[in-house]
Design a protein around this motif. Structure first.
Motif, PDB file in Angstrom:
ATOM      1  N   GLY A 156      34.900 -24.040   2.410  1.00 27.25           N
ATOM      2  CA  GLY A 156      33.591 -23.716   3.189  1.00 27.25           C
ATOM      3  C   GLY A 156      32.706 -22.919   2.156  1.00 27.25           C
ATOM      4  O   GLY A 156      31.585 -23.201   2.163  1.00 27.25           O
ATOM      5  N   LEU A 157      33.181 -22.217   1.318  1.00 27.07           N
ATOM      6  CA  LEU A 157      32.415 -21.241   0.430  1.00 27.07           C
ATOM      7  C   LEU A 157      31.793 -22.221  -0.623  1.00 27.07           C
ATOM      8  O   LEU A 157      30.907 -21.893  -1.296  1.00 27.07           O
ATOM      9  N   LEU A 158      32.526 -23.314  -0.790  1.00 23.54           N
ATOM     10  CA  LEU A 158      31.797 -24.185  -2.009  1.00 23.54           C
ATOM     11  C   LEU A 158      30.511 -24.733  -1.799  1.00 23.54           C
ATOM     12  O   LEU A 158      29.725 -24.737  -2.595  1.00 23.54           O
ATOM     13  N   ASP A 159      30.592 -24.997  -0.415  1.00 19.32           N
ATOM     14  CA  ASP A 159      28.961 -25.355   0.016  1.00 19.32           C
ATOM     15  C   ASP A 159      28.179 -24.186  -0.018  1.00 19.32           C
ATOM     16  O   ASP A 159      26.886 -24.398  -0.232  1.00 19.32           O
ATOM     17  N   ASP A 160      28.565 -22.837   0.334  1.00 25.31           N
ATOM     18  CA  ASP A 160      27.707 -21.738   0.142  1.00 25.31           C
ATOM     19  C   ASP A 160      27.329 -21.623  -1.391  1.00 25.31           C
ATOM     20  O   ASP A 160      26.112 -21.330  -1.774  1.00 25.31           O
ATOM     21  N   ALA A 161      28.333 -21.816  -2.342  1.00 22.44           N
ATOM     22  CA  ALA A 161      27.925 -21.709  -3.632  1.00 22.44           C
ATOM     23  C   ALA A 161      26.835 -22.983  -4.165  1.00 22.44           C
ATOM     24  O   ALA A 161      26.039 -22.487  -4.891  1.00 22.44           O
ATOM     25  N   GLN A 162      26.893 -23.827  -3.557  1.00 24.28           N
ATOM     26  CA  GLN A 162      25.899 -24.997  -3.697  1.00 24.28           C
ATOM     27  C   GLN A 162      24.715 -24.682  -3.350  1.00 24.28           C
ATOM     28  O   GLN A 162      23.598 -24.753  -3.991  1.00 24.28           O
ATOM     29  N   SER A 163      24.446 -24.063  -2.082  1.00 21.79           N
ATOM     30  CA  SER A 163      23.193 -23.539  -1.642  1.00 21.79           C
ATOM     31  C   SER A 163      22.621 -22.561  -2.415  1.00 21.79           C
ATOM     32  O   SER A 163      21.440 -22.289  -2.834  1.00 21.79           O
ATOM     33  N   TYR A 164      23.593 -21.524  -2.784  1.00 24.49           N
ATOM     34  CA  TYR A 164      23.262 -20.466  -3.967  1.00 24.49           C
ATOM     35  C   TYR A 164      22.586 -20.937  -4.862  1.00 24.49           C
ATOM     36  O   TYR A 164      21.451 -20.646  -5.606  1.00 24.49           O
ATOM     37  N   LEU A 165      23.091 -22.134  -5.818  1.00 23.09           N
ATOM     38  CA  LEU A 165      22.625 -22.665  -6.721  1.00 23.09           C
ATOM     39  C   LEU A 165      21.355 -23.334  -6.654  1.00 23.09           C
ATOM     40  O   LEU A 165      20.242 -23.203  -7.489  1.00 23.09           O
ATOM     41  N   ALA A 166      21.217 -23.981  -5.339  1.00 22.96           N
ATOM     42  CA  ALA A 166      19.843 -24.433  -4.980  1.00 22.96           C
ATOM     43  C   ALA A 166      18.612 -23.481  -4.815  1.00 22.96           C
ATOM     44  O   ALA A 166      17.570 -23.695  -5.286  1.00 22.96           O
ATOM     45  N   LEU A 169      18.465 -21.820  -9.046  1.00 27.08           N
ATOM     46  CA  LEU A 169      18.147 -22.981 -10.079  1.00 27.08           C
ATOM     47  C   LEU A 169      17.426 -24.182  -9.756  1.00 27.08           C
ATOM     48  O   LEU A 169      17.012 -24.861 -10.519  1.00 27.08           O
ATOM     49  N   GLY A 170      17.448 -24.128  -8.399  1.00 30.61           N
ATOM     50  CA  GLY A 170      16.752 -25.327  -7.924  1.00 30.61           C
ATOM     51  C   GLY A 170      17.543 -26.487  -7.241  1.00 30.61           C
ATOM     52  O   GLY A 170      18.607 -26.577  -7.816  1.00 30.61           O
ATOM     53  N   ARG A 171      17.228 -27.233  -6.408  1.00 33.81           N
ATOM     54  CA  ARG A 171      17.836 -28.225  -5.934  1.00 33.81           C
ATOM     55  C   ARG A 171      18.404 -29.465  -6.583  1.00 33.81           C
ATOM     56  O   ARG A 171      19.597 -30.053  -6.674  1.00 33.81           O
ATOM     57  N   THR A 172      17.458 -29.815  -7.763  1.00 35.17           N
ATOM     58  CA  THR A 172      18.059 -30.738  -8.637  1.00 35.17           C
ATOM     59  C   THR A 172      19.283 -30.224  -9.633  1.00 35.17           C
ATOM     60  O   THR A 172      20.264 -30.993  -9.682  1.00 35.17           O
ATOM     61  N   ALA A 173      19.084 -28.976 -10.124  1.00 36.04           N
ATOM     62  CA  ALA A 173      20.100 -28.381 -10.854  1.00 36.04           C
ATOM     63  C   ALA A 173      21.378 -28.238  -9.684  1.00 36.04           C
ATOM     64  O   ALA A 173      22.492 -28.512 -10.320  1.00 36.04           O
ATOM     65  N   ALA A 174      21.150 -28.031  -8.600  1.00 39.51           N
ATOM     66  CA  ALA A 174      22.625 -27.625  -7.660  1.00 39.51           C
ATOM     67  C   ALA A 174      23.042 -28.999  -7.328  1.00 39.51           C
ATOM     68  O   ALA A 174      24.276 -29.211  -7.416  1.00 39.51           O
ATOM     69  N   GLY A 180      28.573 -32.971 -10.882  1.00 45.59           N
ATOM     70  CA  GLY A 180      29.461 -32.851 -12.135  1.00 45.59           C
ATOM     71  C   GLY A 180      30.957 -32.402 -11.715  1.00 45.59           C
ATOM     72  O   GLY A 180      31.717 -32.724 -12.440  1.00 45.59           O
ATOM     73  N   VAL A 181      30.806 -31.543 -10.665  1.00 42.51           N
ATOM     74  CA  VAL A 181      32.100 -30.669 -10.407  1.00 42.51           C
ATOM     75  C   VAL A 181      32.985 -31.870  -9.793  1.00 42.51           C
ATOM     76  O   VAL A 181      34.251 -31.720  -9.941  1.00 42.51           O
ATOM     77  N   VAL A 182      32.546 -32.810  -8.944  1.00 37.06           N
ATOM     78  CA  VAL A 182      33.262 -33.859  -8.578  1.00 37.06           C
ATOM     79  C   VAL A 182      33.873 -34.549  -9.507  1.00 37.06           C
ATOM     80  O   VAL A 182      34.949 -34.983  -9.492  1.00 37.06           O
ATOM     81  N   LEU A 183      32.933 -35.046 -10.256  1.00 34.72           N
ATOM     82  CA  LEU A 183      33.356 -35.879 -11.338  1.00 34.72           C
ATOM     83  C   LEU A 183      34.394 -35.355 -12.255  1.00 34.72           C
ATOM     84  O   LEU A 183      35.210 -35.765 -12.678  1.00 34.72           O
ATOM     85  N   LEU A 184      34.371 -34.013 -12.516  1.00 34.92           N
ATOM     86  CA  LEU A 184      35.009 -33.147 -13.240  1.00 34.92           C
ATOM     87  C   LEU A 184      36.636 -33.121 -12.804  1.00 34.92           C
ATOM     88  O   LEU A 184      37.634 -33.317 -13.424  1.00 34.92           O
ATOM     89  N   VAL A 185      36.656 -32.739 -11.335  1.00 33.25           N
ATOM     90  CA  VAL A 185      37.869 -32.956 -10.503  1.00 33.25           C
ATOM     91  C   VAL A 185      38.809 -34.230 -10.721  1.00 33.25           C
ATOM     92  O   VAL A 185      39.800 -34.406 -11.081  1.00 33.25           O
TER      93      VAL A 185
END
Length: 602
Positions: A156-166, A169-174, A180-185
């Protein structure tokens, strides 16, 4: 462990592929094949056949590609087997080792028929790829939160991390980062599986030599292990993956066990059955304010880069408060969290329980355990309110904290800009508290819980103090936000991050103490503390989890009650001031101010 090179090229080596002439077709009289495709435009099958024939047409290049892919597969798999889960451990000596798992894997694969071998190699490669992803997550979590990734609790913290990035750095960057993370995995797991299958195919080209090489490698591993041979301080014989699997299994088991044990702990409470009239009798009539300052940690006061500015601010604000008639005492608490997950620090302080993971947090929030703030509500002698500028959605936790009313980010009338993650400057949040609640006439005092967010990472841009009478709806901060640093200019620079973090703490402390100086009364009691240390990039490797805590009041009797605590006078706790676990504060506070223990048993 890969076998030594065979004496002859493998059967499917590019050097032994037959040379085929490219297929030529007449274009003078178009001919239609069975699928209706024109011969002038070769069918898909013909194109594939032509592409496959490139090895025969270019044998030298094909051999180079074959060896390059094989070598890369070998390096990739060995690297995955030896990859540590700490950034500081990413040293060359960690990768010059003999992985025992590779030797065992080679022996098993050599004993299997083709289809089971390929299936097992693919599965083993996928598992190894998944463990590689977990290692990378551990590296990130240690850097930001000071602990490993929990396979059960932390998704669940990964979703918080995305919200923090949004927010930062903005929603586009998030969104781009999330994709990118999903593709990397997917890429890591897929490439590792393919590389393992390729190496298994090479093993069985010459079983005799592969078996001999595996036996030699196994003997070498056992010898190195028994003798304890090391290279650059690291054992040559590695069982890194086996240990990691055991560690992950143990963490999963412990997490499951902890849920039941902690549930029982929440049902026991030293003040659970204390009558209302026996809770905090020595604070009756006082306006109580409990304030958490985001990321306010020991490093802000003691790190050589941040400390000069922060310490000067604490000294100046201590003197200013003294002129207004306020005194302060300060000490240290060891937080249950580090680098983030502020709600764990809040709940630990106010519940008197050690809430160091999301599972414990959910458990305590669903319990009827007496929080420190709820104790004031239970007396019936206080109105209770929460000022939560960081809350941007439903917040059922208000029930656990015993708050009659909660103001979230959208309920304080703010019309100014966000400051990265922080929805509004602390000065505005405090003024909104003053206008919405603190200044109102009421027939009982007020108990408030306030969360200040301006010192939340990435510490860019940082608000500046403005005249209290100029705050209005917050639009005054437009120019300040526009002129501030960009998050991208600070995040990647550790020194800049430290400098800006220190400035953010100075701002938050100044805003809070100026508010107290301006609006506090003889009956105001302020308790403020940090929720956790900042991330390791700022606090430093192996930093403590200590945070400062201060109690400020005009009434000398309030501070006399805690004289036995041996806290430091003023807003800056001494280096050797007492250090308590954060979870001990609730009971110490309740006891100091006259509460009587009436335990509630499970």
């Amino acid at each position: 462990m890969p076998p030594s090179a065979p004496e002859q090229e493998p059967a499917d080596s590019p050097s032994e592929q037959p040379v085929t002439e490219p297929v030529t077709e007449s274009v003078s009289e178009p001919v239609t094949d069975s699928e209706g495709a024109s011969a002038a435009h070769p069918s898909l099958k013909a194109r594939i056949a032509y592409l496959r024939g490139w090895r025969g047409r270019h044998p030298g290049a094909a051999r180079g590609v074959w060896w390059a892919v094989t070598l890369l597969s070998l390096v990739w798999v060995i690297g995955a087997l030896l990859l540590p889960n700490r950034m500081a451990a990413l040293q060359v000596n960690r990768f010059i080792r003999l992985p025992g798992e590779a030797i065992i894997g080679a022996a098993v694969l050599l004993a299997l028929p083709r289809r089971p071998r390929i299936a097992l190699a693919a599965l083993g490669g996928a598992v190894l790829g998944a463990l590689t992803v977990l290692n990378l997550l551990d590296i990130g979590f240690v850097d930001y939160l000071g602990r490993d990734f929990n396979l059960v609790l932390d998704w669940g913290l990964l979703d918080d991390a995305q919200s923090y990035l949004a927010d930062t750095l903005g929603r586009t960057a998030a969104l781009a980062a999330a994709v990118g993370v999903v593709l990397l995995v997917v890429l890591v797991i897929t490439v590792t599986a393919l590389a393992t299958v390729r190496l298994s195919n090479i093993l069985v080209r010459d079983p005799r030599r592969a078996t001999r090489g595996t036996l030699i490698a196994g003997t070498a591993w056992i010898t190195c292990s028994v003798l304890g041979l090391q290279y650059a301080g690291i054992p040559v014989a590695s069982d890194r993956v086996a240990n990691q699997l055991q560690s992950e299994a143990r963490k999963v088991r412990d997490t499951i066990r902890d849920e039941a044990a902690f549930g029982k702990e929440t049902r026991s409470d030293t003040f659970g059955n204390t009558p209302a009239d026996q809770l905090v009798p020595d604070l009756r009539g006082k306006d109580m304010i409990f304030t958490f300052i985001e990321s306010y940690g020991r490093s802000a006061i003691e790190d050589p880069i941040m400390a000069p500015g922060v310490d000067a601010t604490l000294q100046a604000r201590t003197e200013a408060l003294a002129k207004a008639g306020f005194r302060a005492k300060s000490g240290w608490l060891t937080s249950a969290t580090y680098g983030g997950s502020s709600w764990l620090g809040h709940s630990t302080t106010l519940s008197g329980l050690w809430v160091d993971n999301q599972q414990r947090y959910r458990t305590v929030m669903a319990s009827d355990h007496l929080s420190l703030t709820k104790a004031f509500r239970k007396t019936g002698a206080w109105d209770t309110v929460g000022i939560m500028p960081g809350v941007q959605k439903g917040w059922p936790e208000a029930k656990f904290y015993g708050l009659d009313k909660v103001y979230n980010a959208f309920q304080m009338g703010y019309r100014g800009p966000k400051f990265s993650w922080s929805t509004m400057p602390d000065q505005y949040a405090l003024e909104a508290f003053q206008q919405l609640e603190h200044s109102k006439r009421r027939d009982k005092p007020l108990m408030s819980e306030i969360i200040l967010t301006s010192s939340h990472q990435p510490w860019a841009p940082i608000p500046k103090m403005v005249g209290w009478d100029e705050l209005g709806d917050g639009s005054v901060f437009d120019a300040i936000e526009a002129a501030g640093n960009k998050a991208s200019d600070v995040i990647a620079d550790p020194t800049k991050s430290k400098e800006e973090y220190g400035k953010s703490i100075q701002y938050s402390v100044t805003a809070l103490t100026e508010w107290l100086e301006r609006y506090g009364s003889d009956d105001t009691v302020l308790v403020f503390l940090g929720d956790h240390q900042p991330i390791s990039r700022v606090s430093g490797e192996n930093a403590s989890r200590d945070v400062p805590i201060s109690i400020v009041a005009k009434d000398p009797k309030v501070l006399d009650k805690i004289a036995s605590w041996k806290w430091t006078d003023g807003l800056r706790p001494a280096h050797n001031a007492p250090v308590w676990k954060m979870s001990s504060f609730r009971d110490r506070f309740l006891t100091a101010y006259g509460s009587t223990m009436h335990p509630k048993k499970d």
